[in-house]
Design an enzyme around this catalytic site. Structure first.
Site, PDB file in Angstrom:
ATOM      1  N   GLY A 174       0.418  15.464 -18.930  1.00  0.00           N
ATOM      2  CA  GLY A 174      -0.631  15.202 -18.780  1.00  0.00           C
ATOM      3  C   GLY A 174      -0.369  13.609 -18.141  1.00  0.00           C
ATOM      4  O   GLY A 174       0.738  13.363 -17.708  1.00  0.00           O
ATOM      5  N   GLY A 177      -1.808  10.301 -18.761  1.00  0.00           N
ATOM      6  CA  GLY A 177      -2.505   9.618 -19.649  1.00  0.00           C
ATOM      7  C   GLY A 177      -2.769   8.231 -19.208  1.00  0.00           C
ATOM      8  O   GLY A 177      -2.270   7.930 -18.228  1.00  0.00           O
ATOM      9  N   GLY A 178      -3.368   7.439 -20.023  1.00  0.00           N
ATOM     10  CA  GLY A 178      -3.491   5.769 -19.632  1.00  0.00           C
ATOM     11  C   GLY A 178      -2.182   5.478 -19.327  1.00  0.00           C
ATOM     12  O   GLY A 178      -1.039   5.546 -20.144  1.00  0.00           O
ATOM     13  N   PHE A 179      -1.936   4.594 -18.300  1.00  0.00           N
ATOM     14  CA  PHE A 179      -0.769   3.828 -17.855  1.00  0.00           C
ATOM     15  C   PHE A 179       0.468   4.940 -17.337  1.00  0.00           C
ATOM     16  O   PHE A 179       1.517   4.116 -17.305  1.00  0.00           O
ATOM     17  CB  PHE A 179      -0.391   3.040 -19.012  1.00  0.00           C
ATOM     18  CG  PHE A 179      -1.229   2.026 -19.312  1.00  0.00           C
ATOM     19  CD1 PHE A 179      -1.375   0.761 -18.889  1.00  0.00           C
ATOM     20  CD2 PHE A 179      -2.269   2.278 -20.561  1.00  0.00           C
ATOM     21  CE1 PHE A 179      -2.135  -0.323 -19.108  1.00  0.00           C
ATOM     22  CE2 PHE A 179      -3.244   1.180 -20.911  1.00  0.00           C
ATOM     23  CZ  PHE A 179      -3.402   0.002 -19.978  1.00  0.00           C
ATOM     24  N   GLY A 180       0.066   6.183 -16.970  1.00  0.00           N
ATOM     25  CA  GLY A 180       1.414   6.598 -16.486  1.00  0.00           C
ATOM     26  C   GLY A 180       1.316   8.272 -16.868  1.00  0.00           C
ATOM     27  O   GLY A 180       0.652   8.567 -17.938  1.00  0.00           O
ATOM     28  N   PRO A 181       2.092   8.925 -16.416  1.00  0.00           N
ATOM     29  CA  PRO A 181       2.320  10.466 -16.810  1.00  0.00           C
ATOM     30  C   PRO A 181       3.073  10.701 -18.029  1.00  0.00           C
ATOM     31  O   PRO A 181       3.753   9.799 -18.439  1.00  0.00           O
ATOM     32  CB  PRO A 181       3.093  11.116 -15.702  1.00  0.00           C
ATOM     33  CG  PRO A 181       3.935   9.927 -15.198  1.00  0.00           C
ATOM     34  CD  PRO A 181       2.765   8.709 -15.249  1.00  0.00           C
ATOM     35  N   VAL A 182       2.723  11.742 -18.770  1.00  0.00           N
ATOM     36  CA  VAL A 182       3.471  12.137 -19.932  1.00  0.00           C
ATOM     37  C   VAL A 182       4.177  13.117 -19.676  1.00  0.00           C
ATOM     38  O   VAL A 182       3.453  14.373 -19.151  1.00  0.00           O
ATOM     39  CB  VAL A 182       2.411  12.313 -21.120  1.00  0.00           C
ATOM     40  CG1 VAL A 182       2.834  12.530 -22.298  1.00  0.00           C
ATOM     41  CG2 VAL A 182       1.351  11.077 -21.274  1.00  0.00           C
ATOM     42  N   LYS A 224       5.924   8.956 -22.583  1.00  0.00           N
ATOM     43  CA  LYS A 224       4.894   8.185 -21.698  1.00  0.00           C
ATOM     44  C   LYS A 224       5.588   7.262 -20.541  1.00  0.00           C
ATOM     45  O   LYS A 224       6.070   6.431 -21.263  1.00  0.00           O
ATOM     46  CB  LYS A 224       3.749   7.590 -22.399  1.00  0.00           C
ATOM     47  CG  LYS A 224       2.573   7.117 -21.431  1.00  0.00           C
ATOM     48  CD  LYS A 224       1.802   6.225 -22.181  1.00  0.00           C
ATOM     49  CE  LYS A 224       0.725   6.737 -23.045  1.00  0.00           C
ATOM     50  NZ  LYS A 224      -0.223   7.338 -22.239  1.00  0.00           N
ATOM     51  N   ASP A 235     -10.237   2.859 -25.301  1.00  0.00           N
ATOM     52  CA  ASP A 235     -10.358   4.071 -24.198  1.00  0.00           C
ATOM     53  C   ASP A 235     -10.433   5.533 -25.097  1.00  0.00           C
ATOM     54  O   ASP A 235      -9.637   6.215 -24.975  1.00  0.00           O
ATOM     55  CB  ASP A 235      -9.292   4.014 -23.487  1.00  0.00           C
ATOM     56  CG  ASP A 235      -9.310   5.118 -22.090  1.00  0.00           C
ATOM     57  OD1 ASP A 235     -10.426   5.566 -21.882  1.00  0.00           O
ATOM     58  OD2 ASP A 235      -8.318   5.343 -21.435  1.00  0.00           O
TER      59      ASP A 235
END
Ligand SMILES: *[C@@H]1O[C@H](CO)[C@@H](O)[C@H](O)[C@H]1NC(C)=O
Ligand SMILES: *[C@@H]1O[C@H](CO)[C@@H](O)[C@H](O)[C@H]1NC(C)=O
Ligand SMILES: *[C@@H]1O[C@H](CO)[C@@H](O)[C@H](O)[C@H]1NC(C)=O
Ligand SMILES: *[C@@H]1O[C@H](CO)[C@@H](O)[C@H](O)[C@H]1NC(C)=O
Ligand SMILES: *[C@@H]1O[C@H](CO)[C@@H](O)[C@H](O)[C@H]1NC(C)=O
Ligand SMILES: *[C@@H]1O[C@H](CO)[C@@H](O)[C@H](O)[C@H]1NC(C)=O
Ligand SMILES: *[C@@H]1O[C@H](CO)[C@@H](O)[C@H](O)[C@H]1NC(C)=O
Ligand SMILES: *[C@@H]1O[C@H](CO)[C@@H](O)[C@H](O)[C@H]1NC(C)=O
Ligand SMILES: *[C@@H]1O[C@H](CO)[C@@H](O)[C@H](O)[C@H]1NC(C)=O
Length: 804
Positions: free
Chosen positions: A494, A496-501, A515, A612
């Site tokens: 995914g 997500g907020g602030f970068g890929p997971v 993350k 968020d």
């Protein structure tokens, strides 16, 4: 002194027009001039009238005083309230220096019970204050006065309280009913030993007044000058008027309310300024000992004082918010460990049960004195005395504390707690601030109101304490890289907020989610670690657990527990996947998210605003239990950096509250808005921002609101859902959802109240008001552009409509 009936009629006909008295009215009686039925006394300035009257729907006759010259007869005093003249004509006379009422057989049915004076110069006079006095003609002192025998009404200059020298009490007692002035159940009395008053029903306290330690309250009131006298000789409350022409009265209504009225000479009616008890937090000791009562949408909820926990250990940490059995100390005070005080602002100070007052100490001295005595639980200063001197100390339980939103309760209570350990941290409401975009805020509600409320909420300036030896595990970067196959695309689960997971698997077989922060925090390394550590300490079954972090050079990663069932997003309205959630699951998710959010808002050691919350940030564990992810990111990255990142709004379109999206102002109520959107999406099985309807341009919120207003809200329910589900529960969720997306932040419930509404069939739900942001799909009108955070990468910049 008296005038015939015809004259009374004439007067009432003409007085209003000409403002003149045609009859030479009298204001006093003497020994040789009794006053009979049909005659009245009128005070010299024409403010009050004394005479015989019958209440509406009653034939019984009473001697009373009422306001003269106003159209609605308002009785302020009754002489023979418990002994009416039963259909008999009455006579008021002075007999042997005593004021008596005789019936037509000459029997005395009421007497002022004064000393049997035989002086022939005794007169009874009705004063302009509404006081009927008995005195020697040539003397200024009174033998008797009606102000010493109040019934249900307090006029300016009257007292309630005690005269200790003669052992007399002034108290107000209600009428029995609107038609019956006889002594009723309700009384308003001053505590003989404390500067406060109480409304009683029989001997049960219903309501308690505010406390004022200063002797005279300096008040900003434009109409009244409240006065409190409290010393060894006497203790009473009274009030004066700034403008003597004002007509006003305090009343203990037969309904059990203490009401304050002033006469509106334009509208020609009584205007009620306030009444007590007003809301349910006014009810005496509503929350039990050591708790504070807070009103949420007019419903009382309870919260333990700092340093106290709910008495009932069975209650979950959430439920004690409205638990009313009271609270006890987490650990007993014993004076051997360091102690300190926590402040609670804007509260009604606790009942003075076991207390001491010293009117000459200043605040520092008060603190010292309280610390010295092991059984002192709290102290408070006198906020209303100009000198800022004087304080009270409480020894037993702290009872009947409530949050106050007006100047009446501008008091600070200092509660004794065990002092915090090393490294203590100030807890605060994370209220950040003001990227105010240049937009019309016409669509927003009155800011001022919101701000005022916000500023006046009960604040616990609490110190954190406790387990300080928590260590945040740090992961080796090489190991993480290995676990995620070198951050391979196939491991990416995914964005997500602030970068890929990425999904990963540690050597011991444990699955993790990593993350990889693409936004580097500008914080120093230690600050970053501290923030991450604080977040790691937030543990709740509805929050995704942060296992640790990994820092290497500029690279920063957060390691979370892995959630096998992905995010709620993939389950909402997935017609292709075809896996439709049954209602029980959906409801379980709604409640779980609410619990997680409540924990962030209120029960955690920090107050965290998520900012968020959305379906893709709700992850599902093996058993489909929801867990909120990405909380605390605003904290980790620092408020300033958040805002500084060039006036862009962090959040996700479709979930953002109006005040947040438009003015960049957020509070826990912005999270509540997002939660409401989520609830509607879960019930409806469709996404807010992708919602389309052939008949209108509303988004999902607007659609739900439209159906709600048309009384067809159940059409909102996902058609794919199984056939049988408890309709009332689903409908309650819809209503809760709509309450959460209301336009004005102050109308939205808090999460504790949301849970109460979800949990209990019996909680009454208010009808929702107009939601925010339901028209935004309408494709016309001036628009503004809000650049959202890059991290919502799959959602391009959106336009938001300006108000109108
Ligand atoms: C009582 O009042 C009446 C009317 O004012 C007056 O004529 C009379 O002289 C008074 N009597 C006494 C004893 O003062
Ligand atoms: C008051 O005194 C008078 C004479 O001094 C007497 O006739 C009368 O009975 C007394 N009244 C009462 C109620 O004691
Ligand atoms: C209150 O009144 C009730 C009934 O009159 C009586 O039984 C009770 O003892 C009273 N309680 C107190 C605290 O005075
Ligand atoms: C008592 O309260 C009721 C309800 O607020 C009000 O209508 C009524 O006028 C009050 N009674 C008096 C005497 O003002
Ligand atoms: C006082 O409290 C401390 C910490 O709770 C405890 O260790 C100590 O035994 C207590 N002392 C007494 C006399 O109760
Ligand atoms: C109030 O405090 C002052 C200063 O500490 C002290 O001198 C005085 O005795 C106290 N008064 C009472 C009533 O305790
Ligand atoms: C603490 O204050 C209470 C109430 O005034 C008093 O009874 C008690 O003796 C005091 N204790 C000490 C240790 O001063
Ligand atoms: C729908 O569900 C399937 C399988 O559960 C998933 O692969 C797909 O990504 C989902 N679609 C959406 C739009 O979430
Ligand atoms: C959730 O995950 C578990 C374990 O991976 C799986 O057995 C279950 O089918 C999943 N549930 C749904 C509704 O996809």
């Amino acid at each position: 002194m008296r005038f015939p009936l015809c004259c009374t009629l004439l007067r009432s006909l003409l007085a209003l027009l000409l403002m003149l008295d045609y009859c030479a009215s009298m204001d006093s009686l003497n020994q040789s001039q009794p006053m009979s039925e049909g005659e009245t006394l009128i005070s010299a300035g024409g403010k009050f009238e004394l005479g015989f009257f019958s209440p509406d729907n009653s034939y019984k006759r009473y001697l009373g005083i009422w306001f003269y010259n106003i159209p609605s007869r308002t009785i302020v005093w009754v002489a023979n309230r418990n002994k009416p003249l039963d259909g008999s004509r009455g006579l008021l006379k002075i007999e042997h220096g005593t004021l008596v009422i005789q019936d037509n057989s000459g029997r005395v049915i009421w007497s002022s019970n004064t000393l049997n004076q035989s002086s022939s110069s005794t007169i009874a006079k009705l004063l302009d204050s509404g006081n009927l006095v008995l005195k020697y003609d040539n003397s200024e002192s009174y033998l008797w006065q009606s102000f010493d025998h109040p019934t249900d009404t307090l006029l300016a200059g009257m007292k309630i309280g005690w005269d200790f020298k003669v052992g007399m009490e002034w108290q107000l007692t209600s009428w029995t009913s609107a038609e019956d002035p006889s002594q009723g159940q309700f009384s308003y009395r001053m505590d003989p030993h404390a500067p406060q008053a109480k409304m009683l029903e029989g001997n049960i306290t219903l309501y308690r007044s505010f406390i004022h330690f200063g002797s005279i309250r300096t008040s900003l009131d434009k109409v009244f000058i409240p006065i409190l006298v409290y010393n060894s000789q006497e203790a009473y409350k009274t009030y004066d008027l700034r403008d003597q022409k004002t007509l006003s009265r305090y009343l203990v209504n037969y309904t059990g309310k203490l009401q304050h009225y002033i006469w509106n000479s334009q509208a020609l009616n009584w205007m009620q300024l306030y009444e007590f008890p007003g809301d349910s937090c006014d009810e005496y000791a509503k929350c039990g000992p050591n708790a504070v009562c807070i009103t949420v949408n007019t419903v009382a909820t309870c919260k333990c004082l700092p340093g106290y926990v709910s008495k009932s250990s069975q209650e979950s940490d959430m439920l004690n918010l409205w638990y009313s059995g009271g609270c006890t100390r987490k650990s007993p005070l014993n004076c051997s460990v360091p102690e300190a005080f926590e402040q609670m602002k804007r509260v009604k100070l606790p009942d003075l049960l076991q207390f001491e007052i010293n009117s000459s100490m200043n605040l520092k001295e008060c603190e010292k004195v309280c610390l010295r005595n092991c059984s002192c639980n709290a102290y408070a200063s006198s906020s209303d005395s100009r000198s800022r001197r004087g304080c009270g100390f409480w020894f037993g339980d702290l009872l009947d504390i409530r949050e106050v939103n007006n100047d009446d309760g501008n008091d600070i209570l200092f509660i004794r707690v065990v002092a915090s350990g090393q490294g203590s941290m100030r807890k605060r409401w994370v209220i950040a601030a003001t990227v105010v975009l240049s937009v019309s805020s016409a669509i927003l509600c009155s800011w001022a109101t919101w701000r005022r409320r916000k500023g006046q909420g009960v604040r616990f300036d609490a110190h954190d304490r406790g387990e300080e030896n928590f260590e945040l595990p740090t992961f080796d970067a090489a190991m993480i890289s290995q676990a995620t196959n070198g951050f391979s695309g196939s491991n990416k689960i995914g964005e997500g907020g602030f970068g890929p997971v990425y999904k990963g698997e540690l050597p011991n077989g444990q699955e993790i989610a990593v993350k990889r922060l693409s936004e580097t925090s500008r914080q120093g390394l230690n600050e970053f670690k501290n923030e991450v550590m604080l977040i790691a300490k937030l543990q709740h079954r509805n929050l995704v657990k942060l296992l640790g972090c990994c820092i290497e050079g500029e690279e920063r990663m957060l390691v979370y527990e892995y959630m096998p069932n992905g995010s709620l997003d993939t389950f909402i309205c997935n017609t292709t996947g075809g896996s439709c959630l049954v209602w029980r699951r959906r409801f379980n998710i709604i409640v779980g998210v609410a619990r997680g959010l409540l924990y962030l808002h209120r029960d955690s050691r920090l107050t965290i605003i998520h900012r968020d919350l959305k379906a893709s940030n709700v992850l599902l564990d093996r058993k489909m239990n929801p867990k909120i992810s990405d909380f605390g990111m605003a904290r980790t990255f620092g408020e300033e950096q958040f805002l500084e990142k060039t006036k862009r709004i962090v959040g996700t379109y479709g979930y953002m509250s109006p005040e947040y999206a438009v003015d960049g102002i957020f509070s826990i109520k912005s999270d509540v808005f997002s939660f409401g959107v989520l609830v509607l999406e879960i019930v409806c099985g469709r996404r807010n921002r992708e919602f389309h309807h052939p008949d209108h341009h509303f988004n999902l919120i607007g659609h739900a609101w439209k159906l709600w207003v048309e009384g067809k809200a159940q059409e909102l329910i996902d058609e794919q859902m199984e056939d049988s589900f408890p309709l009332s529960e689903v409908m309650r969720c819809i209503q809760v959802g709509l309450l959460c997306v209301q336009k004005c932040p102050e109308d939205r419930p808090t999460m504790s109240y949301v849970l109460l509404m979800l949990d209990s069939e019996s909680a009454t739900l208010l009808p929702p008001r107009e939601p925010g942001f339901y028209l935004e799909r309408i494709p016309y009108g001036k628009s503004i552009i809000i650049n959202r955070a890059e991290y919502s990468a799959n959602e391009i910049s959106e336009t938001l409509l300006e108000g109108r």
